[in-house]
Design a protein around this motif. Structure first.
Motif, mmCIF file in Angstrom:
data_model
loop_
_atom_site.group_PDB
_atom_site.id
_atom_site.type_symbol
_atom_site.label_atom_id
_atom_site.label_comp_id
_atom_site.label_asym_id
_atom_site.label_seq_id
_atom_site.Cartn_x
_atom_site.Cartn_y
_atom_site.Cartn_z
ATOM 1 N N LYS A 60 0.817 -1.216 0.000
ATOM 2 C CA LYS A 60 0.000 0.000 0.000
ATOM 3 C C LYS A 60 0.856 1.275 0.000
ATOM 4 O O LYS A 60 0.654 2.193 0.786
ATOM 5 C CB LYS A 60 -0.980 -0.008 1.170
ATOM 6 C CG LYS A 60 -2.001 -1.136 1.062
ATOM 7 C CD LYS A 60 -2.924 -1.160 2.234
ATOM 8 C CE LYS A 60 -3.968 -2.232 2.194
ATOM 9 N NZ LYS A 60 -3.776 -3.447 1.513
ATOM 10 N N VAL A 61 1.823 1.294 -0.910
ATOM 11 C CA VAL A 61 2.696 2.453 -1.094
ATOM 12 C C VAL A 61 2.361 3.060 -2.449
ATOM 13 O O VAL A 61 2.569 2.435 -3.482
ATOM 14 C CB VAL A 61 4.189 2.043 -1.043
ATOM 15 C CG1 VAL A 61 5.082 3.223 -1.372
ATOM 16 C CG2 VAL A 61 4.538 1.448 0.312
ATOM 17 N N ALA A 62 1.825 4.274 -2.430
ATOM 18 C CA ALA A 62 1.376 4.903 -3.672
ATOM 19 C C ALA A 62 2.506 5.561 -4.454
ATOM 20 O O ALA A 62 2.493 5.586 -5.678
ATOM 21 C CB ALA A 62 0.297 5.937 -3.366
ATOM 22 N N LEU A 63 3.499 6.110 -3.757
ATOM 23 C CA LEU A 63 4.542 6.869 -4.420
ATOM 24 C C LEU A 63 5.875 6.615 -3.732
ATOM 25 O O LEU A 63 5.950 6.585 -2.499
ATOM 26 C CB LEU A 63 4.205 8.369 -4.367
ATOM 27 C CG LEU A 63 5.132 9.322 -5.098
ATOM 28 C CD1 LEU A 63 5.133 9.028 -6.598
ATOM 29 C CD2 LEU A 63 4.692 10.756 -4.861
ATOM 30 N N GLY A 64 6.917 6.447 -4.515
ATOM 31 C CA GLY A 64 8.240 6.217 -3.937
ATOM 32 C C GLY A 64 8.300 4.904 -3.196
ATOM 33 O O GLY A 64 7.601 3.954 -3.532
ATOM 34 N N ASP A 65 9.132 4.866 -2.154
ATOM 35 C CA ASP A 65 9.245 3.634 -1.374
ATOM 36 C C ASP A 65 8.420 3.665 -0.101
ATOM 37 O O ASP A 65 8.263 2.653 0.574
ATOM 38 C CB ASP A 65 10.702 3.301 -1.062
ATOM 39 C CG ASP A 65 11.390 4.345 -0.190
ATOM 40 O OD1 ASP A 65 10.718 5.013 0.616
ATOM 41 O OD2 ASP A 65 12.615 4.484 -0.308
ATOM 42 N N GLY A 66 7.883 4.831 0.268
ATOM 43 C CA GLY A 66 7.051 4.940 1.461
ATOM 44 C C GLY A 66 7.759 4.526 2.735
ATOM 45 O O GLY A 66 7.115 4.184 3.722
ATOM 46 N N GLY A 67 9.089 4.526 2.720
ATOM 47 C CA GLY A 67 9.845 4.097 3.896
ATOM 48 C C GLY A 67 9.829 2.591 4.092
ATOM 49 O O GLY A 67 10.274 2.093 5.119
ATOM 50 N N ASN A 68 9.355 1.860 3.111
ATOM 51 C CA ASN A 68 9.249 0.406 3.203
ATOM 52 C C ASN A 68 10.505 -0.233 2.597
ATOM 53 O O ASN A 68 10.780 -0.068 1.411
ATOM 54 C CB ASN A 68 7.998 -0.049 2.447
ATOM 55 C CG ASN A 68 7.743 -1.528 2.556
ATOM 56 O OD1 ASN A 68 8.598 -2.329 2.221
ATOM 57 N ND2 ASN A 68 6.554 -1.873 3.008
ATOM 58 N N PRO A 69 11.266 -0.990 3.401
ATOM 59 C CA PRO A 69 12.517 -1.575 2.903
ATOM 60 C C PRO A 69 12.316 -2.548 1.734
ATOM 61 O O PRO A 69 13.162 -2.619 0.839
ATOM 62 C CB PRO A 69 13.092 -2.308 4.114
ATOM 63 C CG PRO A 69 12.408 -1.731 5.300
ATOM 64 C CD PRO A 69 11.077 -1.239 4.839
ATOM 65 N N ALA A 70 11.212 -3.291 1.721
ATOM 66 C CA ALA A 70 10.972 -4.242 0.632
ATOM 67 C C ALA A 70 10.705 -3.513 -0.685
ATOM 68 O O ALA A 70 11.188 -3.924 -1.754
ATOM 69 C CB ALA A 70 9.807 -5.160 0.975
ATOM 70 N N VAL A 71 9.963 -2.419 -0.620
ATOM 71 C CA VAL A 71 9.703 -1.619 -1.817
ATOM 72 C C VAL A 71 11.004 -0.966 -2.280
ATOM 73 O O VAL A 71 11.326 -0.964 -3.474
ATOM 74 C CB VAL A 71 8.605 -0.559 -1.566
ATOM 75 C CG1 VAL A 71 8.433 0.346 -2.779
ATOM 76 C CG2 VAL A 71 7.287 -1.219 -1.203
ATOM 77 N N LEU A 72 11.760 -0.430 -1.346
ATOM 78 C CA LEU A 72 13.036 0.193 -1.687
ATOM 79 C C LEU A 72 13.977 -0.812 -2.360
ATOM 80 O O LEU A 72 14.638 -0.482 -3.353
ATOM 81 C CB LEU A 72 13.699 0.773 -0.432
ATOM 82 C CG LEU A 72 15.090 1.385 -0.640
ATOM 83 C CD1 LEU A 72 15.024 2.544 -1.620
ATOM 84 C CD2 LEU A 72 15.669 1.829 0.694
ATOM 85 N N ALA A 73 14.032 -2.031 -1.851
ATOM 86 C CA ALA A 73 14.912 -3.049 -2.440
ATOM 87 C C ALA A 73 14.522 -3.341 -3.883
ATOM 88 O O ALA A 73 15.384 -3.437 -4.765
ATOM 89 C CB ALA A 73 14.862 -4.326 -1.600
ATOM 90 N N ARG A 74 13.228 -3.461 -4.146
ATOM 91 C CA ARG A 74 12.773 -3.717 -5.520
ATOM 92 C C ARG A 74 13.067 -2.511 -6.417
ATOM 93 O O ARG A 74 13.454 -2.673 -7.578
ATOM 94 C CB ARG A 74 11.287 -4.050 -5.544
ATOM 95 C CG ARG A 74 10.968 -5.378 -4.897
ATOM 96 C CD ARG A 74 10.415 -6.352 -5.895
ATOM 97 N NE ARG A 74 10.241 -7.658 -5.289
ATOM 98 C CZ ARG A 74 9.109 -8.350 -5.328
ATOM 99 N NH1 ARG A 74 8.039 -7.846 -5.930
ATOM 100 N NH2 ARG A 74 9.046 -9.534 -4.783
ATOM 101 N N MET A 75 12.863 -1.318 -5.881
ATOM 102 C CA MET A 75 13.154 -0.112 -6.659
ATOM 103 C C MET A 75 14.638 -0.037 -7.008
ATOM 104 O O MET A 75 15.012 0.324 -8.122
ATOM 105 C CB MET A 75 12.731 1.138 -5.890
ATOM 106 C CG MET A 75 11.235 1.332 -5.806
ATOM 107 S SD MET A 75 10.772 2.743 -4.768
ATOM 108 C CE MET A 75 11.439 4.091 -5.731
#
Length: 143
Positions: free
Chosen positions: A32-47
């Protein structure tokens, strides 16, 4: 002139780029991160896996294309190109795991090795066989 290695690897790289972008979107939706990584490490890793692919692949594709243009299609260039793509896929899967892990390290080592190796070869190529490169003719040892 068709450059079969470059064309094939560029097409495969485009598909991998799409896959990496899709994985980012999947993770953003699930977290549930709409923009950027939202401070989420899993989203950041994929990005970062996607961004890392985009940072290195253009240079490798340019080197593959110029080397293929200079020396022709060769089995070793097919091999190096395929290994590069496999390394990038390994890196992407490795980014989903806690560091350090073998997939991320292997992907990084393969990427750097291929880029540096192709870069060094490209720099040396005009001096290895300048006559063949100038005329397009094959260098023949008559000696």
């Amino acid at each position: 002139m068709i450059l079969p290695i470059t064309l094939t690897i560029a097409g495969a790289a485009a598909l991998i780029n799409f896959w990496l972008a899709f994985r980012v979107g999947q993770k953003r939706m699930s977290e549930k991160v709409a923009l950027g990584d939202g401070g989420n490490p899993a989203v950041l890793a994929r990005m970062r896996a996607h961004a890392n692919f985009v940072e290195f692949t253009p240079f490798v594709l340019i080197l593959i294309g110029l080397i293929e243009l200079a020396v022709g299609t060769s089995l070793w260039l097919w091999g190096v190109s395929g290994v590069y793509l496999i390394g990038r896929i390994a890196h992407a899967f490795g980014m989903d795991r806690p560091a350090p892990n073998v997939l991320r390290v292997a992907g990084t080592v393969v990427t750097m090795s291929v880029m540096v190796g192709l870069g060094l070869y490209a720099v040396a190529l005009p001096y290895i066989a300048p006559a063949a490169l100038d005329t397009g003719a094959e260098v023949i040892d008559v000696g």
